[in-house]
Write an enzyme that holds these catalytic residues in place. Structure first.
Site, short mmCIF file in Angstrom:
data_model
loop_
_atom_site.label_atom_id
_atom_site.label_comp_id
_atom_site.label_asym_id
_atom_site.label_seq_id
_atom_site.Cartn_x
_atom_site.Cartn_y
_atom_site.Cartn_z
N PRO A 68 0.79 -1.23 0.00
CA PRO A 68 0.00 0.00 0.00
C PRO A 68 0.82 1.28 0.00
O PRO A 68 1.80 1.41 0.75
CB PRO A 68 -0.81 -0.09 1.30
CG PRO A 68 -0.91 -1.54 1.56
CD PRO A 68 0.34 -2.17 1.04
N ASN A 69 0.39 2.19 -0.83
CA ASN A 69 0.91 3.56 -0.93
C ASN A 69 2.27 3.69 -1.61
O ASN A 69 2.74 4.80 -1.83
CB ASN A 69 0.94 4.24 0.46
CG ASN A 69 -0.45 4.29 1.08
OD1 ASN A 69 -1.38 4.77 0.45
ND2 ASN A 69 -0.59 3.78 2.28
N HIS B 146 12.37 -2.17 3.75
CA HIS B 146 11.75 -0.87 3.97
C HIS B 146 12.69 0.23 3.51
O HIS B 146 13.88 0.21 3.85
CB HIS B 146 11.42 -0.65 5.46
CG HIS B 146 10.50 -1.71 5.97
ND1 HIS B 146 9.17 -1.72 5.69
CD2 HIS B 146 10.75 -2.83 6.69
CE1 HIS B 146 8.62 -2.80 6.22
NE2 HIS B 146 9.57 -3.49 6.84
N ILE B 147 12.15 1.17 2.78
CA ILE B 147 12.94 2.29 2.25
C ILE B 147 13.50 3.13 3.40
O ILE B 147 14.67 3.54 3.39
CB ILE B 147 12.06 3.15 1.33
CG1 ILE B 147 11.59 2.33 0.13
CG2 ILE B 147 12.79 4.42 0.89
CD1 ILE B 147 10.44 2.96 -0.65
N SER B 148 12.64 3.40 4.38
CA SER B 148 13.06 4.21 5.53
C SER B 148 13.54 3.28 6.64
O SER B 148 13.23 2.08 6.64
CB SER B 148 11.88 5.04 6.03
OG SER B 148 10.83 4.20 6.49
N GLU C 245 12.45 -9.01 3.72
CA GLU C 245 11.61 -7.86 4.06
C GLU C 245 12.43 -6.60 3.83
O GLU C 245 13.57 -6.51 4.29
CB GLU C 245 11.20 -7.97 5.54
CG GLU C 245 10.47 -6.75 6.06
CD GLU C 245 10.14 -6.86 7.55
OE1 GLU C 245 10.36 -7.94 8.15
OE2 GLU C 245 9.68 -5.85 8.12
N HIS D 77 3.08 -3.88 9.71
CA HIS D 77 2.86 -3.68 11.14
C HIS D 77 1.51 -4.22 11.61
O HIS D 77 1.21 -4.17 12.80
CB HIS D 77 2.96 -2.18 11.47
CG HIS D 77 4.09 -1.49 10.77
ND1 HIS D 77 5.41 -1.85 10.98
CD2 HIS D 77 4.12 -0.50 9.83
CE1 HIS D 77 6.19 -1.09 10.21
NE2 HIS D 77 5.42 -0.27 9.50
N ASP E 91 1.12 -15.38 7.91
CA ASP E 91 0.70 -16.77 7.67
C ASP E 91 0.93 -17.17 6.22
O ASP E 91 1.27 -18.33 5.94
CB ASP E 91 -0.79 -16.93 8.02
CG ASP E 91 -1.04 -16.97 9.52
OD1 ASP E 91 -0.06 -17.10 10.29
OD2 ASP E 91 -2.22 -16.87 9.92
N ARG F 102 5.18 11.10 -2.34
CA ARG F 102 4.77 10.81 -0.97
C ARG F 102 5.90 11.14 0.01
O ARG F 102 6.96 10.52 -0.05
CB ARG F 102 4.42 9.33 -0.87
CG ARG F 102 4.12 8.85 0.52
CD ARG F 102 4.12 7.33 0.57
NE ARG F 102 3.71 6.88 1.88
CZ ARG F 102 3.88 5.64 2.32
NH1 ARG F 102 4.44 4.75 1.54
NH2 ARG F 102 3.51 5.31 3.53
N ASN G 241 8.24 -5.28 0.26
CA ASN G 241 7.98 -4.10 1.08
C ASN G 241 6.47 -4.03 1.21
O ASN G 241 5.77 -3.58 0.29
CB ASN G 241 8.53 -2.83 0.42
CG ASN G 241 8.33 -1.61 1.32
OD1 ASN G 241 7.62 -1.69 2.34
ND2 ASN G 241 8.95 -0.50 0.96
N ARG H 240 11.76 5.60 13.50
CA ARG H 240 10.52 6.35 13.31
C ARG H 240 9.54 6.08 14.46
O ARG H 240 9.95 5.68 15.53
CB ARG H 240 9.93 6.01 11.93
CG ARG H 240 10.89 6.39 10.79
CD ARG H 240 10.30 6.07 9.44
NE ARG H 240 9.08 6.85 9.19
CZ ARG H 240 8.21 6.59 8.21
NH1 ARG H 240 8.44 5.57 7.38
NH2 ARG H 240 7.14 7.34 8.05
N ALA I 175 2.59 -0.37 5.27
CA ALA I 175 2.00 -0.39 6.61
C ALA I 175 1.44 -1.76 6.99
O ALA I 175 1.27 -2.05 8.18
CB ALA I 175 0.92 0.68 6.72
N TYR J 116 10.88 9.31 2.08
CA TYR J 116 11.02 8.24 1.08
C TYR J 116 11.84 8.64 -0.15
O TYR J 116 12.09 7.80 -1.02
CB TYR J 116 9.64 7.74 0.65
CG TYR J 116 8.83 7.16 1.80
CD1 TYR J 116 9.23 5.98 2.41
CD2 TYR J 116 7.70 7.81 2.29
CE1 TYR J 116 8.51 5.45 3.48
CE2 TYR J 116 6.97 7.29 3.35
CZ TYR J 116 7.38 6.11 3.95
OH TYR J 116 6.69 5.59 5.00
#
Ligand code: DQA
Length: 151
Positions: free
Chosen positions: A10-11, A105-107, A103, A85, A92, A18, A79, A112, A82, A23
């Protein structure tokens, strides 16, 4: 030629506009280019997909499990945005599909808000990387390739 699947949740279609301070200004097209170049240099093909829907990510993870079992795919760079989390369903799916997942993540999520510190993906991921910006997708592709080839 084997494939590496790069899934964005998402996003992440909004990359470039964004929260650029978090990012960066590169777009999803840049992510695709970086992954394609990293994969090519390793003798692999990158396939990049993005969705805003949890169920779609789950279906793609299941598909990846089947492709891995058939020897067509080396694994997934994920990635999940959200959903990282919140989604026990993604946890699963990864476990059930038995597909190697990195896994990403850009940030640096750990620098954070506290709600970004917990990941449902990490316990079922083969590796976890965060904070290298868009360039980090290429590092994750290389890391996955090295891991599955035992190098
Ligand atoms: C993100 C971090 C998540 O906390 C956030 O919800 C995202 C992007 C990252 O790439 O840094 O959507 O996964």
């Amino acid at each position: 030629m084997k494939t590496v699947l790069v899934l964005n949740g998402p996003n992440l279609n909004l990359l470039g506009t964004r929260e650029p301070a978090v990012y960066g200004s590169e777009t999803l097209a840049d992510v695709e280019r970086i992954c394609a170049e990293a994969a090519q240099s390793l003798g692999l093909r990158a396939e990049c997909r993005q969705t805003n829907y949890e169920g779609q990510l789950i279906d793609w993870i299941h598909e990846a499990g089947r492709a891995c079992a058939q020897g067509e795919l080396i694994g997934v760079v994920l990635n999940a945005g959200a959903l990282t989390h919140t989604s026990i369903a993604l946890h699963d799916a990864i476990k059930g599909a038995a597909v190697p997942v990195i896994e990403y993540h850009i940030s640096n999520v750990h620098a954070r808000e506290a709600f970004r510190h917990h990941s449902w993906i990490s316990p079922v991921a083969r590796g976890v990387m965060a904070g290298f910006g868009v360039a980090g997708y290429g590092l994750a592709v290389s890391a996955l390739a090295g891991m599955v080839s035992g190098k």
